[in-house]
Motif scaffolding. Structure first.
Motif, mmCIF file in Angstrom:
data_model
loop_
_atom_site.group_PDB
_atom_site.id
_atom_site.type_symbol
_atom_site.label_atom_id
_atom_site.label_comp_id
_atom_site.label_asym_id
_atom_site.label_seq_id
_atom_site.Cartn_x
_atom_site.Cartn_y
_atom_site.Cartn_z
ATOM 1 N N LEU A 190 64.182 33.035 43.006
ATOM 2 C CA LEU A 190 64.909 32.864 44.442
ATOM 3 C C LEU A 190 65.932 31.843 44.583
ATOM 4 C CD1 LEU A 190 61.221 32.153 45.920
ATOM 5 C CD2 LEU A 190 62.876 34.041 46.659
ATOM 6 N N ASN A 191 66.665 31.636 42.965
ATOM 7 C CA ASN A 191 67.710 30.844 42.984
ATOM 8 C C ASN A 191 67.658 29.344 43.515
ATOM 9 O OD1 ASN A 191 69.365 32.998 41.925
ATOM 10 N ND2 ASN A 191 69.645 33.958 43.821
ATOM 11 N N ILE A 192 66.551 28.922 43.405
ATOM 12 C CA ILE A 192 66.711 27.410 43.590
ATOM 13 C C ILE A 192 66.108 26.464 42.458
ATOM 14 C CG2 ILE A 192 66.653 27.413 46.114
ATOM 15 C CD1 ILE A 192 63.722 26.910 45.827
ATOM 16 N N THR A 193 66.159 27.114 41.318
ATOM 17 C CA THR A 193 65.514 26.402 40.036
ATOM 18 C C THR A 193 66.189 25.016 39.931
ATOM 19 O OG1 THR A 193 64.899 26.551 37.790
ATOM 20 C CG2 THR A 193 66.964 27.584 38.352
ATOM 21 N N HIS A 194 67.481 25.084 40.233
ATOM 22 C CA HIS A 194 68.172 23.782 40.029
ATOM 23 C C HIS A 194 67.835 22.800 40.876
ATOM 24 C CE1 HIS A 194 69.987 26.030 43.147
ATOM 25 N NE2 HIS A 194 70.631 24.769 43.495
ATOM 26 N N LYS A 195 66.891 22.948 41.802
ATOM 27 C CA LYS A 195 66.705 21.944 42.644
ATOM 28 C C LYS A 195 65.190 21.517 42.555
ATOM 29 C CE LYS A 195 70.062 21.725 45.276
ATOM 30 N NZ LYS A 195 70.523 22.022 46.804
ATOM 31 N N GLN A 196 64.621 22.206 41.283
ATOM 32 C CA GLN A 196 63.188 21.983 41.104
ATOM 33 C C GLN A 196 62.411 20.602 41.389
ATOM 34 O OE1 GLN A 196 61.668 22.994 37.304
ATOM 35 N NE2 GLN A 196 63.781 23.196 36.607
#
Lengths: 225, 401
Positions: A131-137
């Motif tokens: 979902l393209n939010i791995t950088h905000k995990q």
């Protein structure tokens, strides 16, 4: 049929002056892998119908059977287990625990299942990547934007790999770009064979190619579909 | 271990992780509760540890008390006992030994303290006090024969006389002439409650110091081998010795319990009030779920958490708060007893020891005391939070819809 409703009625505050007849004799059959949109004006009973399918409400009368489970007779404890096993739920306002990290929010449904922490986090990261939010995990969920929050909630709904996804007015607080993104993600889910039921009066949703069937509720009764 | 157990263990660990995270998220509020709760436990634990230490000390005191003590009263006041009472008492069957004793108080002007002087027979040959540990002081080289009398001192007396390495000390007789003593031993520090203010010497030296006639003693100490016969012998002695006051060890024990038990009971009632107030606070805190907490519970239920899961995390949160507060509170109480001699409760519990120059309670930690502290603090807190936790966990999942 994965979802089968027959002559379902739902009353709130029955036999009191505040009685509301929220769902009036609704019958519905949804095939596995189908995407259905239930629309209608505010107060038409969309959320209640979704709640009955999701095991949040017990119908007052009629048959409600989902994935072979007859929901009307299940006590609360078993309804919870049913939700855990079969339902991925996307609520309207994307509720999260704001002080917890994005990843911790995503894996919340797995905690009481006894899944090992490492495995839970791995599954959570895979979904966040998708979902393209791995950088905000590792960021607190409260710091996410509306679109990121929506993706977090979708990831959380999918973490159990449920066969049915229910979404209650998912685009009500999103702009058109984010709404389109949501439809795209749901299309991917449907392509994987999941059944998608969305309650929405947003034309962007019910007119999209995602939707196989568009049902209309008015004053608790099914008037079209 | 089967896979079911593993899953259950992992589930508990996951829930504990969540509970710890939840506590950390509300760290200021929970920190405040821990501080207040630690303070409550500190007070309870200090009091309990002090009481336990004193109970043990009073047992030690009783161990040194003779089976029967005989005094003489004239017009309701204590008077010297004539030594012919020893022979008279010896005629009572069942007595092992009768020893006259001379004792009294000596006011030491420099330190402003009252010392207790005890003169016993067989001194310095035998034990100054039966069963009381003593450290020997090698004073042989400094004792001038026929000039100084031997004496054994309590630690506090030794300190207050500021003797340092010196062994000779002089005390005033009533006619203000000086009588010299040479310290031949000190009572062991752990016997402090019994011996801190003591100066034990030969009975003739005590008579000389107090200017008591040679055929008199302050009281008689009687040993009886069969405890079942003590009361009967006491009655016989009273009949045989007109004007005598006969006191048994059991009666002294009752007097200790009456004075000390009243004080500790009063203290405990005050503490129960403290605990009750905290329980009300805990109930109030646990019962009043904020809208945010209600939303959180509803969300968890939506995500498939059972009521039992939510209750489990609430219970774990309470347990963590309790355990941390219990460790902190009990640790502080221990430090309070060890490093400050329990100064907060000393005036309440040791009011009767004003005659003593000083007292250093030796802390005792026994399992039953820890259990009492636990039951008085942790259990009420858990009980106060469990019902509100259950009510909070009953919030329905549909609240998210």
């Amino acid at each position: 049929m994965i979802i089968r409703l027959h002559e379902v009625h739902k009353f709130y505050n029955r036999d009191t002056p505040r009685q509301v007849h929220a769902v009036r004799g609704v019958s519905l059959a949804v095939q596995e892998g189908e995407a259905v949109c239930i629309s209608g004006p505010s107060g038409s009973g969309k959320s209640t119908l979704l709640g009955i399918i999701g095991g949040f409400f017990v119908p007052t009368s009629g048959l409600a059977e989902v994935a072979g489970v007859k929901l009307a007779r299940l006590p609360d404890r078993f309804l919870t287990s049913y939700r855990r096993d079969y339902i991925g739920f996307i609520p309207q306002r994307f509720p999260v625990i704001g002080a917890m990290s994005v990843l911790a929010n995503v894996i919340l449904p797995l905690l009481p299942l006894g899944v090992e922490q490492r495995e839970s986090e791995e599954r959570g990261r895979q979904l966040l990547t998708r979902l393209n939010i791995t950088h905000k995990q590792n960021m607190p969920a409260a710091e996410l934007s509306g679109g990121e929050l929506q993706r977090l909630v979708i990831a959380r709904a999918l973490i159990n790999d449920p066969p049915i996804i229910l979404a209650d007015e998912p685009t009500a607080h999103l702009d058109s770009a984010l709404s389109t993104q949501f439809i795209s993600i749901m299309s991917e889910c449907r392509a994987e064979g999941k059944t998608v039921v969305i309650a929405s009066h947003d034309p962007l949703v019910f007119q999209s190619s995602l939707i196989d069937r568009h049902l209309i509720l008015e004053d608790g009764a099914m008037v079209a579909g | 271990m089967g896979p079911g157990y593993l899953i259950s263990l992992r589930r508990q660990r996951n829930l504990l992780d969540f509970a710890l995270g939840s506590l950390w998220r509300a760290r200021w509020k929970n920190g405040g509760i821990v501080v207040v709760f630690s303070l409550v436990i500190f007070i309870i634990a200090s009091f309990r540890l002090m009481v336990a230490g004193l109970e043990q000390a009073s047992t030690a005191v009783l161990a040194t008390v003779p089976d029967i003590t005989v005094q003489r009263l004239v017009a309701g006041r204590q008077m010297p006992v004539p030594l012919w009472w020893v022979e008279e008492s010896g005629a009572v069957f069942g007595i092992r030994s009768i020893k006259p004793r001379v004792w009294g108080y000596y006011f030491h002007e420099t330190s402003g303290a009252n010392f207790t002087i005890i003169g016993v027979e067989d001194f310095p040959g035998g034990e100054p006090l039966p069963g009381v540990a003593m450290q020997a002081v090698s004073a042989d080289e400094q004792v001038e024969e026929n000039q100084f009398s031997p004496v054994v001192l309590g630690q506090a007396v030794h300190q207050m006389l500021a003797l340092g390495d010196r062994v000779n000390v002089s005390l005033f007789r009533p006619d203000l002439t000086l009588k010299g003593f040479s310290v031949v031993g000190l009572f062991a520090p752990q016997t402090g409650l019994v011996t801190d203010d003591l100066m034990v010497m030969a009975i003739d030296d005590a008579r000389d110091l107090f200017a008591l006639a040679p055929h008199n003693a302050t009281d008689l100490l009687i040993s009886v081998p069969n405890p079942l016969e003590v009361d009967t012998i006491a009655q016989k002695l009273m009949a045989k010795l007109p004007g005598s006051r006969v006191i048994t060890k059991a009666q002294i024990g009752k007097t200790y319990n009456a004075a000390f038990g009243w004080r500790s009971g009063f203290g405990m009632i005050c503490l129960i009030g403290t605990v009750a107030a905290f329980v009300i606070l805990a109930w109030d805190k646990a019962a009043g779920l904020s809208p945010e907490q209600r939303r959180e519970v509803a969300l968890l239920k939506t995500l498939g958490w059972q009521t039992g899961d939510v209750m489990a995390i609430r219970f774990m949160e309470s347990l963590v708060v309790c355990v941390v507060a219990f460790l902190v509170g009990t640790g502080l109480a221990w430090a309070h007893i060890v490093f400050t001699d329990g100064f907060l409760f000393k005036p309440l519990l040791l009011g009767w020891s004003v005659l003593r120059p000083s007292l250093s309670p030796v802390p005792v930690i026994r399992f039953d005391d820890v259990l009492i502290i636990f039951v008085m603090s942790v259990v009420p807190y858990l009980a106060a939070t469990i019902v509100p936790a259950w009510r909070g966990a009953m919030i329905r999942a549909d609240a998210t819809l």
